[in-house]
Write an enzyme that holds these catalytic residues in place. Sequence first.
Site, PDB file in Angstrom:
ATOM      1  N   VAL A  86       0.827  -1.218   0.000  1.00  0.00           N
ATOM      2  CA  VAL A  86       0.000   0.000   0.000  1.00  0.00           C
ATOM      3  C   VAL A  86       0.858   1.263   0.000  1.00  0.00           C
ATOM      4  CG1 VAL A  86      -2.168  -0.830   0.988  1.00  0.00           C
ATOM      5  CG2 VAL A  86      -0.294  -0.230   2.503  1.00  0.00           C
ATOM      6  N   VAL A  87       0.496   2.151  -0.902  1.00  0.00           N
ATOM      7  CA  VAL A  87       1.162   3.448  -1.019  1.00  0.00           C
ATOM      8  C   VAL A  87       0.057   4.503  -0.958  1.00  0.00           C
ATOM      9  CG1 VAL A  87       2.498   4.923  -2.590  1.00  0.00           C
ATOM     10  CG2 VAL A  87       3.050   2.485  -2.412  1.00  0.00           C
ATOM     11  N   GLY A  95       7.622   5.818  -7.941  1.00  0.00           N
ATOM     12  CA  GLY A  95       8.674   4.803  -7.839  1.00  0.00           C
ATOM     13  C   GLY A  95       8.821   4.185  -6.464  1.00  0.00           C
ATOM     14  N   GLY A  97       6.604   2.270  -4.714  1.00  0.00           N
ATOM     15  CA  GLY A  97       6.123   0.890  -4.701  1.00  0.00           C
ATOM     16  C   GLY A  97       7.164  -0.064  -5.282  1.00  0.00           C
ATOM     17  N   LYS A  98       7.758   0.339  -6.379  1.00  0.00           N
ATOM     18  CA  LYS A  98       8.773  -0.505  -7.029  1.00  0.00           C
ATOM     19  C   LYS A  98       9.988  -0.676  -6.115  1.00  0.00           C
ATOM     20  CE  LYS A  98      10.598  -0.864 -11.731  1.00  0.00           C
ATOM     21  NZ  LYS A  98      10.740  -0.120 -12.998  1.00  0.00           N
ATOM     22  N   PRO A 119      -7.428  -6.082  -9.073  1.00  0.00           N
ATOM     23  CA  PRO A 119      -7.706  -5.825 -10.489  1.00  0.00           C
ATOM     24  C   PRO A 119      -7.313  -4.395 -10.875  1.00  0.00           C
ATOM     25  CG  PRO A 119      -9.522  -7.018  -9.494  1.00  0.00           C
ATOM     26  CD  PRO A 119      -8.597  -6.639  -8.370  1.00  0.00           C
ATOM     27  N   TYR A 125       2.865  -4.744 -11.086  1.00  0.00           N
ATOM     28  CA  TYR A 125       3.648  -5.939 -10.749  1.00  0.00           C
ATOM     29  C   TYR A 125       4.452  -6.439 -11.949  1.00  0.00           C
ATOM     30  CZ  TYR A 125       1.288  -5.832  -6.309  1.00  0.00           C
ATOM     31  OH  TYR A 125       0.834  -5.432  -5.077  1.00  0.00           O
TER      32      TYR A 125
HETATM   33  C1  LIG Z   1      -0.117  -0.552  -6.605  1.00  0.00           C
HETATM   34  C2  LIG Z   1       0.806   0.389  -5.844  1.00  0.00           C
HETATM   35  C3  LIG Z   1       1.396  -0.360  -4.642  1.00  0.00           C
HETATM   36  C4  LIG Z   1       1.930   0.847  -6.779  1.00  0.00           C
HETATM   37  O1  LIG Z   1       2.825   1.669  -6.072  1.00  0.00           O
HETATM   38  P1  LIG Z   1       3.397   3.005  -6.751  1.00  0.00           P
HETATM   39  O2  LIG Z   1       4.391   3.588  -5.833  1.00  0.00           O
HETATM   40  O3  LIG Z   1       2.247   3.869  -7.150  1.00  0.00           O
HETATM   41  O4  LIG Z   1       4.090   2.453  -8.079  1.00  0.00           O
HETATM   42  P2  LIG Z   1       5.457   2.952  -8.732  1.00  0.00           P
HETATM   43  O5  LIG Z   1       5.403   4.434  -8.833  1.00  0.00           O
HETATM   44  O6  LIG Z   1       6.609   2.375  -8.005  1.00  0.00           O
HETATM   45  O7  LIG Z   1       5.342   2.335 -10.186  1.00  0.00           O
HETATM   46  C5  LIG Z   1       6.328   1.459 -10.724  1.00  0.00           C
HETATM   47  C6  LIG Z   1       5.999   1.231 -12.173  1.00  0.00           C
HETATM   48  O8  LIG Z   1       4.717   0.593 -12.298  1.00  0.00           O
HETATM   49  C7  LIG Z   1       3.853   1.385 -13.105  1.00  0.00           C
HETATM   50  N1  LIG Z   1       2.513   1.294 -12.537  1.00  0.00           N
HETATM   51  C8  LIG Z   1       2.112   1.686 -11.298  1.00  0.00           C
HETATM   52  N2  LIG Z   1       0.804   1.418 -11.117  1.00  0.00           N
HETATM   53  C9  LIG Z   1       0.375   0.861 -12.279  1.00  0.00           C
HETATM   54  C10 LIG Z   1      -0.887   0.370 -12.733  1.00  0.00           C
HETATM   55  N3  LIG Z   1      -1.972   0.385 -11.938  1.00  0.00           N
HETATM   56  N4  LIG Z   1      -0.962  -0.129 -13.985  1.00  0.00           N
HETATM   57  C11 LIG Z   1       0.120  -0.162 -14.793  1.00  0.00           C
HETATM   58  N5  LIG Z   1       1.354   0.275 -14.405  1.00  0.00           N
HETATM   59  C12 LIG Z   1       1.467   0.789 -13.174  1.00  0.00           C
HETATM   60  C13 LIG Z   1       4.410   2.796 -13.041  1.00  0.00           C
HETATM   61  O9  LIG Z   1       4.036   3.549 -14.159  1.00  0.00           O
HETATM   62  C14 LIG Z   1       5.901   2.529 -12.979  1.00  0.00           C
HETATM   63  O10 LIG Z   1       6.391   2.270 -14.284  1.00  0.00           O
HETATM   64  P3  LIG Z   1       7.912   2.672 -14.703  1.00  0.00           P
HETATM   65  O11 LIG Z   1       8.822   1.823 -13.834  1.00  0.00           O
HETATM   66  O12 LIG Z   1       7.976   2.330 -16.141  1.00  0.00           O
HETATM   67  O13 LIG Z   1       8.049   4.129 -14.409  1.00  0.00           O
HETATM   68  C15 LIG Z   1       0.055   1.665  -5.373  1.00  0.00           C
HETATM   69  O14 LIG Z   1      -0.512   2.289  -6.492  1.00  0.00           O
HETATM   70  C16 LIG Z   1      -1.030   1.401  -4.349  1.00  0.00           C
HETATM   71  O15 LIG Z   1      -0.780   1.326  -3.155  1.00  0.00           O
HETATM   72  N6  LIG Z   1      -2.305   1.264  -4.799  1.00  0.00           N
HETATM   73  C17 LIG Z   1      -3.457   1.125  -3.887  1.00  0.00           C
HETATM   74  C18 LIG Z   1      -3.395  -0.179  -3.105  1.00  0.00           C
HETATM   75  C19 LIG Z   1      -3.261  -1.364  -4.039  1.00  0.00           C
HETATM   76  O16 LIG Z   1      -4.055  -1.570  -4.936  1.00  0.00           O
HETATM   77  N7  LIG Z   1      -2.218  -2.153  -3.777  1.00  0.00           N
HETATM   78  C20 LIG Z   1      -1.925  -3.334  -4.560  1.00  0.00           C
HETATM   79  C21 LIG Z   1      -2.424  -4.519  -3.869  1.00  0.00           C
HETATM   80  S1  LIG Z   1      -2.293  -5.977  -4.876  1.00  0.00           S
END
Ligand SMILES: CC(C)(COP(=O)(O)OP(=O)(O)OC[C@H]1O[C@@H](n2cnc3c(N)ncnc32)[C@H](O)[C@@H]1OP(=O)(O)O)[C@@H](O)C(=O)NCCC(=O)NCCS
Length: 152
Positions: A86-87, A95, A97-98, A119, A125
């Site tokens: 979670v972010v 960046g 989450g990555k 979804p 991922y």
């Molecule tokens: C999913 C989540 C953890 C991603 O974290 P984040 O810090 O926003 O992601 P990042 O900025 O590190 O993104 C890394 C890469 O993934 C890509 N990306 C991030 N979210 C994406 C999505 N929903 N669909 C496609 N690509 C995505 C980014 O564009 C980035 O690409 P790049 O490396 O080419 O620049 C965050 O959006 C979140 O907490 N969402 C709400 C909770 C959730 O759904 N968690 C997942 C549970 S399974």
Amino acid sequence: MVAENESSVELSCITFSDCLREVNWEEASTVFELAPLGRQKREPEKLKRAFEASYAVIVVYDSGKLVDMGRALCDGEYQAAIYDMVVLPEYQGKGIGKEMISRIFKKLPVENIILYSVPGREGFYMKCGFRKMRTAMAKLNPFMSDQDSGYL
Ligand SMILES: CC(C)(COP(=O)(O)OP(=O)(O)OC[C@H]1O[C@@H](n2cnc3c(N)ncnc32)[C@H](O)[C@@H]1OP(=O)(O)O)[C@@H](O)C(=O)NCCC(=O)NCCS
């Protein structure tokens, strides 16, 4: 890689920790609510037990404020599974989450790491190196089993 950017959130005060001692679990529960992740409120006590029972955890702070977290289960020898990434919305897309996934990977002494994505988050991922499986299966709770939930 986490770096400063031009958005409204300044990332220079971001710190990553694998220590749960300092975590305020009410604050953690709020992060889950705001991210958002899941339909039901994460009870702070349950969240604490789940993270403490995990093999690898990551907690992210911005100037001392808890802003992101994640965890992985692992048997220490063969298999691991990532959960609860979670972010907070204002920190997403920078960046973090990555970087969290990369730090969790380093703590897992196994090559097989699985997860199921919310979804719509699959692309994140995939950017972290995960690939879709042909044979993955799951026994899920009623909400997740519902066709409309998007999991099956
Ligand atoms: C999913 C989540 C953890 C991603 O974290 P984040 O810090 O926003 O992601 P990042 O900025 O590190 O993104 C890394 C890469 O993934 C890509 N990306 C991030 N979210 C994406 C999505 N929903 N669909 C496609 N690509 C995505 C980014 O564009 C980035 O690409 P790049 O490396 O080419 O620049 C965050 O959006 C979140 O907490 N969402 C709400 C909770 C959730 O759904 N968690 C997942 C549970 S399974």
